[in-house]
Structures are given as C-alpha cells and as structure tokens.
Design an enzyme around this catalytic site. Structure first.
Site, mmCIF file in Angstrom:
data_model
loop_
_atom_site.group_PDB
_atom_site.id
_atom_site.type_symbol
_atom_site.label_atom_id
_atom_site.label_comp_id
_atom_site.label_asym_id
_atom_site.label_seq_id
_atom_site.Cartn_x
_atom_site.Cartn_y
_atom_site.Cartn_z
ATOM 1 N N VAL A 1 37.848 30.429 42.643
ATOM 2 C CA VAL A 1 37.929 31.146 41.368
ATOM 3 C C VAL A 1 39.296 31.777 41.132
ATOM 4 O O VAL A 1 39.622 32.144 39.996
ATOM 5 C CB VAL A 1 36.823 32.229 41.236
ATOM 6 C CG1 VAL A 1 35.449 31.591 41.175
ATOM 7 C CG2 VAL A 1 36.918 33.258 42.356
ATOM 8 N N SER B 1 28.935 46.707 39.478
ATOM 9 C CA SER B 1 28.442 47.580 40.548
ATOM 10 C C SER B 1 28.501 49.023 40.079
ATOM 11 O O SER B 1 29.390 49.396 39.305
ATOM 12 C CB SER B 1 29.294 47.413 41.803
ATOM 13 O OG SER B 1 28.983 48.400 42.767
ATOM 14 N N LYS C 1 35.341 46.240 39.933
ATOM 15 C CA LYS C 1 34.054 46.334 39.254
ATOM 16 C C LYS C 1 34.152 47.140 37.958
ATOM 17 O O LYS C 1 33.440 46.855 36.986
ATOM 18 C CB LYS C 1 33.011 46.940 40.191
ATOM 19 C CG LYS C 1 32.692 46.060 41.403
ATOM 20 C CD LYS C 1 32.239 44.661 41.012
ATOM 21 C CE LYS C 1 31.830 43.822 42.201
ATOM 22 N NZ LYS C 1 31.369 42.464 41.833
ATOM 23 N N TYR D 1 37.649 47.611 45.402
ATOM 24 C CA TYR D 1 36.352 47.156 44.890
ATOM 25 C C TYR D 1 35.971 47.930 43.635
ATOM 26 O O TYR D 1 35.522 47.354 42.641
ATOM 27 C CB TYR D 1 35.300 47.343 45.981
ATOM 28 C CG TYR D 1 33.939 46.771 45.667
ATOM 29 C CD1 TYR D 1 33.665 45.423 45.881
ATOM 30 C CD2 TYR D 1 32.909 47.575 45.188
ATOM 31 C CE1 TYR D 1 32.412 44.891 45.611
ATOM 32 C CE2 TYR D 1 31.653 47.058 44.916
ATOM 33 C CZ TYR D 1 31.408 45.709 45.137
ATOM 34 O OH TYR D 1 30.176 45.194 44.863
ATOM 35 N N ALA D 2 36.172 49.255 43.665
ATOM 36 C CA ALA D 2 35.847 50.091 42.501
ATOM 37 C C ALA D 2 36.665 49.667 41.288
ATOM 38 O O ALA D 2 36.144 49.582 40.168
ATOM 39 C CB ALA D 2 36.091 51.563 42.826
ATOM 40 N N ALA D 3 37.944 49.385 41.513
ATOM 41 C CA ALA D 3 38.817 48.974 40.405
ATOM 42 C C ALA D 3 38.368 47.638 39.817
ATOM 43 O O ALA D 3 38.328 47.459 38.598
ATOM 44 C CB ALA D 3 40.259 48.888 40.884
#
Length: 252
Positions: free
Chosen positions: A66, A144, A162, A158-160
């Site tokens: 991807v 998330s 999502k 990960y927070a950024a």
C-alpha cells in the site's frame, strides 16, 4: 440475507485478522473479494483456506504494497478486469510500533505514517475513479480511539496516522458524495487478534476492565460493522467514524 450479491470488494492487509473476518462475512453475503497484502506467503495461506471452503471463484489474491501507488492501481485494475466492478474498498493494512516519545525512532515514525496513513490514502485514491464511473462505491477505513484520545500505550506515530484517517474520512466523504460514494471508518477497541494470544493474563484483564461490556472484541464484531457500512443499508451514512469498542470511551 445476501446484501453483496454481484458486488466486488478489495480488502488491503488481506492476510490479517480483520481482513479474514470481513472476507468471511462478505462471502457469506454473496460478494466477490480480492485480497491484497505485502506478505505473499500470508495471502497463499488465506487463499487456500477459502478455496477449501468452496469459495475459489469468489476469492482472488494479488500481492501489493500500500505504500506504492502503482501497486494500488494495479490491484484496482486487476479487480475490475477480473470481476468487472469495484464496489467496496476496505483498507485494513496497518502496523503497530508503539513506543514512548523519547524512544520513538524516525524509522518507526515514518513506517507507521507510510503504511497506516499514506497507504490508506493510496487505497482510496486507486478506486475512486472506478467508483465515479459506476456512480457507486463504499470506502471503509480502520481508525482507532487512539487517534482521538491520549490512550495509554499508543505511540504518537499511530495516534497521528489514525487521527489523519478521521480527517480523510470526512474530507473524502464530502468530495465523493455526489457520485453516490460513501466514505466511513470503523474504530475498533481492544481485540482478540493474533497478538492477544501472547499477552499476559493480567494485561488481558486490564483491557477488559476498561470497557463497559467487559470482554475483548471479537474480529466478527468489527466485520459486522464493516459489512453494515459496505452495504446499501448504509447508503445515506457517510463521513462517520463508528466506534466498536464495548464502551471503552467510558473507561477510566
């Protein structure tokens, strides 16, 4: 009930847990499914499993990364050539690299952004022109709660990513709506995936106690939400992030 008769879906991260459960759900409801994943070996395993269940003609696999727009366009064109349409795109491809800020390397930051955010953008972009031509499409992302709250143990990378998916969901829903294309996200809570089986009992208990429905989520819980958003039942639902987390938002 076969809501996906004569419909075709692409699922990225096709060798993963959420993709597997979603594929099973789609197949039972009549869909054709094209699975793509970076792992050729993982695709071989799932293809063999679905072939043995009698779905050989309804499931095709094609390796793809991807992170590569070219790969994503190749998957989309393969799907259209094979089944004539691309009705549904479910972007489940993603990785976890959770580290505290001071320990987060540039590589861990970039890998998560490239796969979990840019890869989702690529996945949507590669099918949008086909869906416009059809005047029909369903695009579903995996977000998330970690992209909207400061969840313990979630890395900034990960927070950024999502949080970015939440923004893309709303933006693409607005842009693509006139062509009868919906764009939505599912935001899962803690799930009984492959990582669950290596967890310590006390960690499982801690995760369970953080929800109001005190159990970890099953992959079928997520697949059911995805199937709703991919169906004509959700034809007037777009730009939405659907939380499927057992009431985790009430947790302490």
């Amino acid at each position: 009930m076969k809501r996906f008769e004569n419909k075709t879906a692409i699922i990225t991260g096709g060798a993963g847990d959420i993709a597997h459960a979603t594929t099973s759900r789609f197949l039972k409801e009549g869909a054709n499914v094209v699975l793509t994943d970076f792992s050729e070996e993982g695709l071989k395993v799932v293809k063999q499993e679905f072939d043995e269940l009698g779905y050989e003609d309804q499931v095709k696999t094609i390796p793809g990364d991807v992170r590569s727009m070219d790969d994503c366009f190749r998957v989309a064109e393969f799907t259209r050539k094979t089944y004539g349409r691309v009705d549904i795109m479910v972007a489940t491809a993603g990785i976890l690299r959770h580290h505290p800020l001071e320990e987060l390397s540039e590589k861990d930051w970039q890998d998560v952004i490239d796969i979990n955010l840019t890869g989702v953008y690529h996945s949507a972009k590669c099918v949008a022109h086909i869906m416009r031509e059809q005047n029909y499409g369903r695009i579903i992302f995996i977000s998330s709660i970690g992209g909207r709250t400061g969840r313990p143990g979630v890395g900034a990378n990960y927070a950024a990513a999502k949080a970015g998916i939440v923004g893309m969901t709303m933006n693409m829903a607005y842009e693509l709506g006139p062509w009868n294309i919906t764009v939505n996200s599912v935001a899962p809570g803690p799930l009984k995936g492959k990582m669950f089986y290596s967890m310590k009992p006390e960690d499982v208990k801690r995760l369970e106690s953080g929800t109001r429905i005190q159990r970890l989520g099953e992959m079928d819980d997520i697949a059911g939400a995805i199937a709703y958003l991919a169906s004509d039942d959700a034809g007037w639902t777009t730009g939405v992030v659907l939380d499927v987390n057992g009431g985790l938002m009430y947790g302490h």
